[in-house]
Design a protein around this motif. Structure first.
Motif, PDB file in Angstrom:
ATOM      1  N   ALA A 195       0.846  -1.193   0.000  1.00 16.99           N
ATOM      2  CA  ALA A 195       0.000   0.000   0.000  1.00 16.99           C
ATOM      3  C   ALA A 195       0.881   1.241   0.000  1.00 16.99           C
ATOM      4  CB  ALA A 195      -0.919   0.010   1.216  1.00 16.99           C
ATOM      5  N   ILE A 196       0.492   2.213  -0.800  1.00 18.97           N
ATOM      6  CA  ILE A 196       1.174   3.504  -0.817  1.00 18.97           C
ATOM      7  C   ILE A 196       0.187   4.545  -0.313  1.00 18.97           C
ATOM      8  CG2 ILE A 196       2.339   5.238  -2.219  1.00 18.97           C
ATOM      9  CD1 ILE A 196       3.137   3.026  -4.154  1.00 18.97           C
ATOM     10  N   HIS A 197       0.471   5.080   0.853  1.00 27.78           N
ATOM     11  CA  HIS A 197      -0.383   6.080   1.482  1.00 27.78           C
ATOM     12  C   HIS A 197       0.132   7.464   1.085  1.00 27.78           C
ATOM     13  CE1 HIS A 197      -1.369   8.856   4.853  1.00 27.78           C
ATOM     14  NE2 HIS A 197      -2.528   8.249   4.796  1.00 27.78           N
ATOM     15  N   SER A 198      -0.753   8.314   0.598  1.00 24.33           N
ATOM     16  CA  SER A 198      -0.327   9.632   0.129  1.00 24.33           C
ATOM     17  C   SER A 198      -1.515  10.581   0.119  1.00 24.33           C
ATOM     18  CB  SER A 198       0.250   9.515  -1.290  1.00 24.33           C
ATOM     19  OG  SER A 198      -0.771   9.152  -2.209  1.00 24.33           O
ATOM     20  N   THR A 199      -1.251  11.809  -0.284  1.00 25.13           N
ATOM     21  CA  THR A 199      -2.339  12.758  -0.498  1.00 25.13           C
ATOM     22  C   THR A 199      -3.105  12.360  -1.754  1.00 25.13           C
ATOM     23  OG1 THR A 199      -0.977  14.216  -1.857  1.00 25.13           O
ATOM     24  CG2 THR A 199      -0.968  14.600   0.533  1.00 25.13           C
ATOM     25  N   THR A 200      -4.277  12.966  -1.931  1.00 27.36           N
ATOM     26  CA  THR A 200      -5.085  12.676  -3.121  1.00 27.36           C
ATOM     27  C   THR A 200      -4.341  13.066  -4.393  1.00 27.36           C
ATOM     28  OG1 THR A 200      -7.129  13.023  -1.874  1.00 27.36           O
ATOM     29  CG2 THR A 200      -7.279  13.152  -4.272  1.00 27.36           C
ATOM     30  N   ASP A 201      -3.649  14.198  -4.377  1.00 25.65           N
ATOM     31  CA  ASP A 201      -2.928  14.661  -5.567  1.00 25.65           C
ATOM     32  C   ASP A 201      -1.828  13.686  -5.969  1.00 25.65           C
ATOM     33  OD1 ASP A 201      -4.512  16.879  -5.765  1.00 25.65           O
ATOM     34  OD2 ASP A 201      -3.097  18.243  -4.794  1.00 25.65           O
ATOM     35  N   ILE A 202      -1.061  13.208  -5.003  1.00 26.83           N
ATOM     36  CA  ILE A 202       0.012  12.263  -5.313  1.00 26.83           C
ATOM     37  C   ILE A 202      -0.569  10.931  -5.769  1.00 26.83           C
ATOM     38  CG2 ILE A 202       1.909  10.925  -4.308  1.00 26.83           C
ATOM     39  CD1 ILE A 202       2.640  13.321  -2.640  1.00 26.83           C
ATOM     40  N   PRO A 219      -5.308 -10.185 -14.258  1.00 25.01           N
ATOM     41  CA  PRO A 219      -3.998  -9.576 -14.507  1.00 25.01           C
ATOM     42  C   PRO A 219      -2.923 -10.118 -13.573  1.00 25.01           C
ATOM     43  CG  PRO A 219      -5.329  -8.116 -13.190  1.00 25.01           C
ATOM     44  CD  PRO A 219      -6.203  -9.299 -13.507  1.00 25.01           C
ATOM     45  N   SER A 220      -1.678  -9.840 -13.904  1.00 23.10           N
ATOM     46  CA  SER A 220      -0.558 -10.200 -13.024  1.00 23.10           C
ATOM     47  C   SER A 220      -0.360  -9.147 -11.938  1.00 23.10           C
ATOM     48  CB  SER A 220       0.726 -10.341 -13.842  1.00 23.10           C
ATOM     49  OG  SER A 220       0.586 -11.308 -14.845  1.00 23.10           O
ATOM     50  N   LEU A 221      -0.668  -7.887 -12.291  1.00 24.45           N
ATOM     51  CA  LEU A 221      -0.486  -6.771 -11.370  1.00 24.45           C
ATOM     52  C   LEU A 221      -1.817  -6.056 -11.189  1.00 24.45           C
ATOM     53  CD1 LEU A 221       1.241  -4.739  -9.721  1.00 24.45           C
ATOM     54  CD2 LEU A 221       1.731  -3.564 -11.888  1.00 24.45           C
ATOM     55  N   PHE A 222      -2.266  -5.957  -9.938  1.00 23.81           N
ATOM     56  CA  PHE A 222      -3.503  -5.256  -9.600  1.00 23.81           C
ATOM     57  C   PHE A 222      -3.150  -3.881  -9.033  1.00 23.81           C
ATOM     58  CE2 PHE A 222      -4.825  -9.567  -9.834  1.00 23.81           C
ATOM     59  CZ  PHE A 222      -6.210  -9.605  -9.973  1.00 23.81           C
ATOM     60  N   ILE A 223      -3.711  -2.826  -9.599  1.00 22.93           N
ATOM     61  CA  ILE A 223      -3.567  -1.478  -9.061  1.00 22.93           C
ATOM     62  C   ILE A 223      -4.939  -1.058  -8.542  1.00 22.93           C
ATOM     63  CG2 ILE A 223      -2.913   0.917  -9.520  1.00 22.93           C
ATOM     64  CD1 ILE A 223      -0.582  -0.922  -9.937  1.00 22.93           C
ATOM     65  N   LEU A 224      -5.068  -0.917  -7.228  1.00 27.30           N
ATOM     66  CA  LEU A 224      -6.362  -0.640  -6.607  1.00 27.30           C
ATOM     67  C   LEU A 224      -6.364   0.767  -6.008  1.00 27.30           C
ATOM     68  CD1 LEU A 224      -6.893  -4.014  -4.678  1.00 27.30           C
ATOM     69  CD2 LEU A 224      -7.343  -3.509  -7.096  1.00 27.30           C
ATOM     70  N   GLU A 225      -7.248   1.613  -6.492  1.00 22.34           N
ATOM     71  CA  GLU A 225      -7.383   2.966  -5.966  1.00 22.34           C
ATOM     72  C   GLU A 225      -8.531   3.014  -4.964  1.00 22.34           C
ATOM     73  OE1 GLU A 225      -8.137   7.579  -7.461  1.00 22.34           O
ATOM     74  OE2 GLU A 225      -8.840   5.901  -8.686  1.00 22.34           O
ATOM     75  N   GLU A 226      -8.200   3.259  -3.697  1.00 21.69           N
ATOM     76  CA  GLU A 226      -9.195   3.380  -2.622  1.00 21.69           C
ATOM     77  C   GLU A 226     -10.258   2.283  -2.712  1.00 21.69           C
ATOM     78  OE1 GLU A 226      -8.571   5.326  -0.307  1.00 21.69           O
ATOM     79  OE2 GLU A 226      -7.751   7.224  -0.985  1.00 21.69           O
ATOM     80  N   PRO A 227      -9.871   1.009  -2.650  1.00 19.09           N
ATOM     81  CA  PRO A 227     -10.833  -0.067  -2.894  1.00 19.09           C
ATOM     82  C   PRO A 227     -11.995  -0.128  -1.910  1.00 19.09           C
ATOM     83  CG  PRO A 227      -8.793  -0.947  -1.994  1.00 19.09           C
ATOM     84  CD  PRO A 227      -8.528   0.487  -2.334  1.00 19.09           C
ATOM     85  N   ASP A 228     -11.782   0.313  -0.663  1.00 27.49           N
ATOM     86  CA  ASP A 228     -12.841   0.164   0.341  1.00 27.49           C
ATOM     87  C   ASP A 228     -13.492   1.476   0.742  1.00 27.49           C
ATOM     88  OD1 ASP A 228     -10.553   1.078   1.623  1.00 27.49           O
ATOM     89  OD2 ASP A 228     -11.067   0.118   3.516  1.00 27.49           O
ATOM     90  N   LYS A 282      -0.265 -13.189  -7.286  1.00 25.83           N
ATOM     91  CA  LYS A 282      -0.539 -11.893  -7.887  1.00 25.83           C
ATOM     92  C   LYS A 282       0.162 -10.784  -7.098  1.00 25.83           C
ATOM     93  CE  LYS A 282      -3.482 -13.722 -10.839  1.00 25.83           C
ATOM     94  NZ  LYS A 282      -3.199 -13.820 -12.294  1.00 25.83           N
ATOM     95  N   ALA A 283       0.567  -9.738  -7.785  1.00 28.57           N
ATOM     96  CA  ALA A 283       1.130  -8.556  -7.134  1.00 28.57           C
ATOM     97  C   ALA A 283       0.047  -7.495  -7.047  1.00 28.57           C
ATOM     98  CB  ALA A 283       2.322  -8.025  -7.926  1.00 28.57           C
ATOM     99  N   ILE A 284      -0.082  -6.874  -5.868  1.00 30.78           N
ATOM    100  CA  ILE A 284      -1.157  -5.908  -5.645  1.00 30.78           C
ATOM    101  C   ILE A 284      -0.570  -4.623  -5.077  1.00 30.78           C
ATOM    102  CG2 ILE A 284      -3.341  -5.467  -4.464  1.00 30.78           C
ATOM    103  CD1 ILE A 284      -3.663  -8.515  -4.196  1.00 30.78           C
ATOM    104  N   VAL A 285      -0.939  -3.499  -5.692  1.00 28.10           N
ATOM    105  CA  VAL A 285      -0.549  -2.181  -5.194  1.00 28.10           C
ATOM    106  C   VAL A 285      -1.822  -1.414  -4.869  1.00 28.10           C
ATOM    107  CG1 VAL A 285       0.580   0.012  -5.711  1.00 28.10           C
ATOM    108  CG2 VAL A 285       1.585  -2.127  -6.527  1.00 28.10           C
TER     109      VAL A 285
END
Length: 345
Positions: free
Chosen positions: A33-40, A147-156, A179-182
């Protein structure tokens, strides 16, 4: 084996550094997980989708570099967007069958429906689903892509408890499948709940958030007949508990600490985290890091203070150097102590 590699990646926008050079590896079966501001968060998402170029560095996905910010057909990435449209007039099952065909998937639609607990709604029109059920369908659509790589934006974000539990279960299953998940999020609790490894990304860089399995490495509890609750603290990091996980914060990360009804809370970048120690214990341990007991209910990191405001002869406040310009009360009897610390008369 590494699925995603960020090598000295940095991003500038005009004269502003969005984030400096960072390096990160996400391997098979890892949830990061990458925690950041909304802009980043939005900037990262645009980089991963090829909508924005990085200023320096390289992004490698499945051992192939993203050339000119573009993703090749070999780079199998799936995206879960915070705001994503669905075909409202289709039934749930037809919606998945459509995407099964688009991605020539070999996965079984019925199995996916069961995984997201929508088997009873498979003939229901998408427009008749609740918000949380639509989010489950969005996840199902991603799962059938495989997919092999999952990119999840604010999933919950804003989903109900049942949907959150389903997403956690799915995340754990995807891990076992290699699977790799970000996860990109501005909510620290979500980051910690879903992930094995959590990082905070800001204009200062990428910082790993430590999450030890137990307290023993950082805390020693000593009981005596006179004071059964006596606690001996020997740490250079401050522990806080979120869900069932313990996280450790570096003292300089903390903006201030507030005590309410006997519960101490760490305030960090606009978020609050419960701490198991009292304000008195924290005051003693954090004094050497530049923290100041400015009020009976507050300890403040003096490095984060921008202004000292005098409202009346007996009323003072400290204004923090953050976007919210957080205001912390300063007791009259603490004003003299603060002047002494600052070398003022």
């Amino acid at each position: 084996m590494s699925v995603l590699d960020l090598i000295d990646v940095e991003k500038h926008q005009q004269d502003r550094v969005v984030f400096p050079s960072i390096c990160l590896k996400v391997g098979e079966g890892e949830v990061v997980a990458i925690h950041s501001t909304t802009d980043i968060r939005k900037c990262l998402l645009h980089i991963f989708t090829g909508q924005e170029h990085i200023s320096n560095g390289e992004v490698w996905i499945e051992h192939e570099v993203m050339k000119h910010g573009k993703i090749s057909k070999k780079q199998n990435i799936g995206y879960f967007f915070l705001d994503e449209g669905l075909y409202e007039r289709l039934s749930v099952k037809d919606h998945l069958l459509l995407f099964k065909g688009l991605f020539t998937s070999s996965l079984n639609v019925e199995d996916i429906l069961q995984l997201v607990r929508l088997e009873a709604k498979k003939q229901t029109k998408v427009k008749q689903l609740t918000f949380s059920e639509k989010k489950r369908l969005q996840m199902a659509k991603l799962l059938i892509q495989d997919p092999s790589l999952f990119i999840l934006e604010e999933p919950d974000q804003n989903v109900d408890i049942e949907t959150k539990r389903i997403f956690i279960t799915i995340t754990n299953q995807l891990k076992t499948q290699g699977k790799a998940i970000v996860i990109l999020t501005s909510n620290m609790e979500s980051a910690i709940t879903f992930s094995d490894h959590v990082y905070r990304l800001s204009e200062e860089g990428l910082l790993a958030i430590e999450m030890p399995a137990t307290l023993e490495a950082e805390i020693q509890v000593q009981e005596s007949a006179e004071e059964a609750d006596a606690v001996v603290i020997s740490y250079k990091k401050i522990p806080a508990k979120v869900s069932d996980k313990l996280i450790l914060f570096n003292p300089p990360e903390i903006d201030y600490i507030e005590s309410h009804d006997g519960q101490s809370n760490l305030h960090i970048r606009g978020e609050s985290f419960p701490c198991m120690f009292t304000l008195n214990q924290l005051e003693e341990e954090l004094q050497s890091f530049g923290f100041f007991r400015c009020h009976r209910s507050y300890i403040v990191n003096l490095q984060k203070v921008r202004e000292v405001v005098t409202w009346t002869r007996n009323s003072y406040s400290l204004i923090l150097e953050n976007a919210r310009k957080t205001e912390i009360p300063l007791s009259k009897n603490k004003m003299t102590d603060l002047k002494g610390i600052l070398g003022l008369k």
